[in-house]
Write a protein that holds these residues in place. Structure first.
Motif, PDB file in Angstrom:
ATOM      1  N   GLY A 278       0.808  -1.222   0.000  1.00 62.56           N
ATOM      2  CA  GLY A 278       0.000   0.000   0.000  1.00 62.56           C
ATOM      3  C   GLY A 278       0.837   1.267   0.000  1.00 62.56           C
ATOM      4  N   LYS A 279       2.149   1.140  -0.192  1.00 58.20           N
ATOM      5  CA  LYS A 279       3.001   2.329  -0.070  1.00 58.20           C
ATOM      6  C   LYS A 279       2.725   3.379  -1.144  1.00 58.20           C
ATOM      7  N   SER A 280       2.406   2.938  -2.377  1.00 57.83           N
ATOM      8  CA  SER A 280       2.164   3.933  -3.436  1.00 57.83           C
ATOM      9  C   SER A 280       0.898   4.734  -3.129  1.00 57.83           C
TER      10      SER A 280
ATOM     11  N   SER B 111      15.191   0.119  -0.540  1.00 56.05           N
ATOM     12  CA  SER B 111      14.852  -0.985  -1.453  1.00 56.05           C
ATOM     13  C   SER B 111      16.124  -1.667  -1.937  1.00 56.05           C
ATOM     14  N   THR B 112      17.151  -0.884  -2.249  1.00 57.42           N
ATOM     15  CA  THR B 112      18.414  -1.498  -2.698  1.00 57.42           C
ATOM     16  C   THR B 112      19.055  -2.278  -1.559  1.00 57.42           C
ATOM     17  N   ARG B 113      19.031  -1.686  -0.356  1.00 54.97           N
ATOM     18  CA  ARG B 113      19.632  -2.386   0.793  1.00 54.97           C
ATOM     19  C   ARG B 113      18.974  -3.744   1.009  1.00 54.97           C
ATOM     20  N   VAL B 114      17.627  -3.761   0.869  1.00 50.49           N
ATOM     21  CA  VAL B 114      16.878  -4.968   1.187  1.00 50.49           C
ATOM     22  C   VAL B 114      16.831  -5.951  -0.002  1.00 50.49           C
ATOM     23  N   TYR B 115      16.402  -5.482  -1.177  1.00 47.29           N
ATOM     24  CA  TYR B 115      16.245  -6.401  -2.323  1.00 47.29           C
ATOM     25  C   TYR B 115      17.605  -6.893  -2.833  1.00 47.29           C
ATOM     26  N   GLN B 116      18.534  -5.947  -3.104  1.00 43.39           N
ATOM     27  CA  GLN B 116      19.828  -6.386  -3.663  1.00 43.39           C
ATOM     28  C   GLN B 116      20.794  -6.780  -2.542  1.00 43.39           C
TER      29      GLN B 116
ATOM     30  N   LEU C  27      15.414  -3.010 -15.859  1.00 42.48           N
ATOM     31  CA  LEU C  27      15.391  -3.766 -14.598  1.00 42.48           C
ATOM     32  C   LEU C  27      14.109  -4.567 -14.416  1.00 42.48           C
ATOM     33  N   LEU C  28      12.955  -3.914 -14.602  1.00 41.17           N
ATOM     34  CA  LEU C  28      11.702  -4.587 -14.255  1.00 41.17           C
ATOM     35  C   LEU C  28      11.246  -5.603 -15.299  1.00 41.17           C
ATOM     36  N   SER C  29      11.756  -5.470 -16.523  1.00 42.38           N
ATOM     37  CA  SER C  29      11.408  -6.483 -17.533  1.00 42.38           C
ATOM     38  C   SER C  29      12.165  -7.781 -17.247  1.00 42.38           C
TER      39      SER C  29
ATOM     40  N   CYS D  63       8.936  10.100  -2.144  1.00 44.91           N
ATOM     41  CA  CYS D  63       9.414   9.113  -3.116  1.00 44.91           C
ATOM     42  C   CYS D  63       8.972   7.701  -2.725  1.00 44.91           C
ATOM     43  N   ASP D  64       8.363   7.032  -3.696  1.00 44.19           N
ATOM     44  CA  ASP D  64       7.895   5.651  -3.548  1.00 44.19           C
ATOM     45  C   ASP D  64       9.107   4.751  -3.831  1.00 44.19           C
ATOM     46  N   ARG D  65       9.728   4.255  -2.806  1.00 45.45           N
ATOM     47  CA  ARG D  65      10.972   3.460  -2.796  1.00 45.45           C
ATOM     48  C   ARG D  65      12.198   4.359  -2.969  1.00 45.45           C
ATOM     49  N   PHE D  66      13.265   3.979  -2.268  1.00 48.93           N
ATOM     50  CA  PHE D  66      14.544   4.695  -2.391  1.00 48.93           C
ATOM     51  C   PHE D  66      15.654   3.752  -1.917  1.00 48.93           C
ATOM     52  N   ILE D  67      16.695   4.270  -1.259  1.00 54.28           N
ATOM     53  CA  ILE D  67      17.858   3.424  -0.932  1.00 54.28           C
ATOM     54  C   ILE D  67      17.545   2.159  -0.158  1.00 54.28           C
TER      55      ILE D  67
ATOM     56  N   ALA E  81      20.197   4.580 -11.987  1.00 53.35           N
ATOM     57  CA  ALA E  81      18.879   5.218 -12.127  1.00 53.35           C
ATOM     58  C   ALA E  81      18.699   6.257 -11.019  1.00 53.35           C
ATOM     59  N   ARG E  82      19.109   5.895  -9.812  1.00 55.82           N
ATOM     60  CA  ARG E  82      18.962   6.801  -8.651  1.00 55.82           C
ATOM     61  C   ARG E  82      19.792   8.064  -8.846  1.00 55.82           C
ATOM     62  N   ASP E  83      20.978   7.908  -9.395  1.00 59.37           N
ATOM     63  CA  ASP E  83      21.853   9.060  -9.603  1.00 59.37           C
ATOM     64  C   ASP E  83      21.171  10.077 -10.528  1.00 59.37           C
TER      65      ASP E  83
ATOM     66  N   THR F 141      -4.550  -9.003  -7.260  1.00 57.30           N
ATOM     67  CA  THR F 141      -5.803  -8.340  -7.631  1.00 57.30           C
ATOM     68  C   THR F 141      -5.520  -7.117  -8.512  1.00 57.30           C
ATOM     69  N   ARG F 142      -4.507  -6.348  -8.092  1.00 56.29           N
ATOM     70  CA  ARG F 142      -4.170  -5.122  -8.820  1.00 56.29           C
ATOM     71  C   ARG F 142      -3.687  -5.435 -10.234  1.00 56.29           C
ATOM     72  N   ARG F 143      -2.940  -6.532 -10.356  1.00 53.87           N
ATOM     73  CA  ARG F 143      -2.336  -6.868 -11.649  1.00 53.87           C
ATOM     74  C   ARG F 143      -3.352  -7.395 -12.652  1.00 53.87           C
TER      75      ARG F 143
HETATM   76  P1  TYD Z   1       7.188  -1.216  -9.045  1.00 56.75           P
HETATM   77  O1  TYD Z   1       6.489  -1.691 -10.279  1.00 56.75           O
HETATM   78  O2  TYD Z   1       7.597   0.204  -8.995  1.00 56.75           O
HETATM   79  O3  TYD Z   1       6.171  -1.595  -7.931  1.00 56.75           O
HETATM   80  P2  TYD Z   1       6.196  -1.558  -6.371  1.00 56.75           P
HETATM   81  O4  TYD Z   1       7.112  -0.469  -5.920  1.00 56.75           O
HETATM   82  O5  TYD Z   1       4.756  -1.282  -6.034  1.00 56.75           O
HETATM   83  O6  TYD Z   1       6.616  -2.911  -5.916  1.00 56.75           O
HETATM   84  O7  TYD Z   1       8.416  -2.191  -8.786  1.00 56.75           O
HETATM   85  C1  TYD Z   1       9.635  -1.839  -8.381  1.00 56.75           C
HETATM   86  C2  TYD Z   1      10.386  -3.120  -8.108  1.00 56.75           C
HETATM   87  O8  TYD Z   1      11.809  -2.873  -8.082  1.00 56.75           O
HETATM   88  C3  TYD Z   1      10.024  -3.733  -6.775  1.00 56.75           C
HETATM   89  O9  TYD Z   1       9.813  -5.118  -6.929  1.00 56.75           O
HETATM   90  C4  TYD Z   1      11.265  -3.516  -5.925  1.00 56.75           C
HETATM   91  C5  TYD Z   1      12.377  -3.400  -6.908  1.00 56.75           C
HETATM   92  N1  TYD Z   1      13.491  -2.511  -6.480  1.00 56.75           N
HETATM   93  C6  TYD Z   1      14.718  -3.075  -6.139  1.00 56.75           C
HETATM   94  O10 TYD Z   1      14.879  -4.293  -6.181  1.00 56.75           O
HETATM   95  N2  TYD Z   1      15.743  -2.259  -5.781  1.00 56.75           N
HETATM   96  C7  TYD Z   1      15.625  -0.896  -5.740  1.00 56.75           C
HETATM   97  O11 TYD Z   1      16.584  -0.169  -5.398  1.00 56.75           O
HETATM   98  C8  TYD Z   1      14.346  -0.325  -6.089  1.00 56.75           C
HETATM   99  C9  TYD Z   1      14.166   1.172  -6.065  1.00 56.75           C
HETATM  100  C10 TYD Z   1      13.310  -1.172  -6.461  1.00 56.75           C
END
Ligand code: TYD
Length: 222
Positions: free
Chosen positions: A15-17, A100-105, A53-55, A94-98, A73-75, A148-150
């Motif tokens: 629900g962050k967006s 997300s990188t710390r956690v996902y990558q 990235l997302l594709s 901003c919807d996502r920032f650093i 991209a962030r730069d 549901t959203r997708r």
């Molecule tokens: P997005 O379609 O913007 O949807 P949402 O933010 O609602 O999930 O997807 C962004 C995706 O990119 C999300 O799965 C998280 C990922 N992401 C990273 O892995 N690292 C990052 O630094 C950022 C900004 C996003």
């Protein structure tokens, strides 16, 4: 005076967006000039990298390369959108920032923390968000909302990951909030939308005091 910088983080369907947009709208009613943006993306250059990235095109190159691309991209986003806005006194949401990188990558992708930190240093430098909301929902709830959203659309690069990955994300976000309690606030995203929005508003008010900005009182009155 430099504007304030607020970021929203969380897993899929948290629900962050929605809440980023609701907060932006509420700040605007106080006469605050707000830029609502997102990552990856938020500037023309960063939107090109978002597509890569997302594709999933960059996935075979590994998590390190993905981390470098998110940083690139962030730069561009910081240079073209965020810094100019903050310097002109606008608030940036901003919807996502650093984080997300710390956690996902970082945590999930197992990229060396030293690389993550170096990338942060060269892109963000001292410009950390003033406040970061981490919207926390149980993984099945988040994934059901995302489905549901997708509708019939395809999952993106990260939505398609296994359940374990999403559980790991949730734990990593909570751990991060424990490390930086001054900046990161965990919000229970299961509550009704208006209740969540009110909790966010209360925190913004007490931490950043938007109603007390000197020349705003006049703007609102006129
Ligand atoms: P997005 O379609 O913007 O949807 P949402 O933010 O609602 O999930 O997807 C962004 C995706 O990119 C999300 O799965 C998280 C990922 N992401 C990273 O892995 N690292 C990052 O630094 C950022 C900004 C996003």
């Amino acid at each position: 005076m430099r504007g304030r910088f607020i970021t929203f983080e969380g897993g899929e369907g948290s629900g962050k967006s929605t809440h980023a947009a609701m907060l932006a709208a509420r700040l605007k009613t106080l006469g605050i000039d707000v830029v609502l943006t997102r990552e990856p993306g938020g500037s023309p250059g960063a939107e090109i990298i978002r597509h890569i990235l997302l594709s999933g095109l960059a996935k075979p190159l590994g998590a390190e390369t993905e981390a470098i691309l998110f940083a690139a991209a962030r730069d561009d986003h910081l240079r073209s959108t965020i810094r100019p806005a903050l310097e002109s006194g606008q608030w940036v949401i901003c919807d996502r920032f650093i984080d997300s990188t710390r956690v996902y990558q970082g945590t999930l992708g197992k990229v060396d923390p030293r690389l993550i930190q170096s990338l942060e240093r060269v892109t963000v430098g001292p410009l950390l968000p003033d406040l970061t909301f981490i919207l926390d929902v149980p993984v099945p709830v988040g994934l059901a909302r995302a489905t549901t959203r997708r509708g019939t659309g395809k999952t993106d690069r990260f939505e398609g990951e296994a359940m374990e990955f999403h559980e790991g994300l949730r734990r990593a976000y909570r751990a991060l909030a424990e490390q930086e309690p001054e900046r990161c606030i965990v919000i229970d995203g299961r509550a009704p939308k208006d209740v969540v929005a009110e909790r966010i508003w209360t925190t913004v008010n007490s931490r950043l005091q938007p109603e007390k900005i000197p020349d705003l009182a006049e703007n609102v009155a006129t």
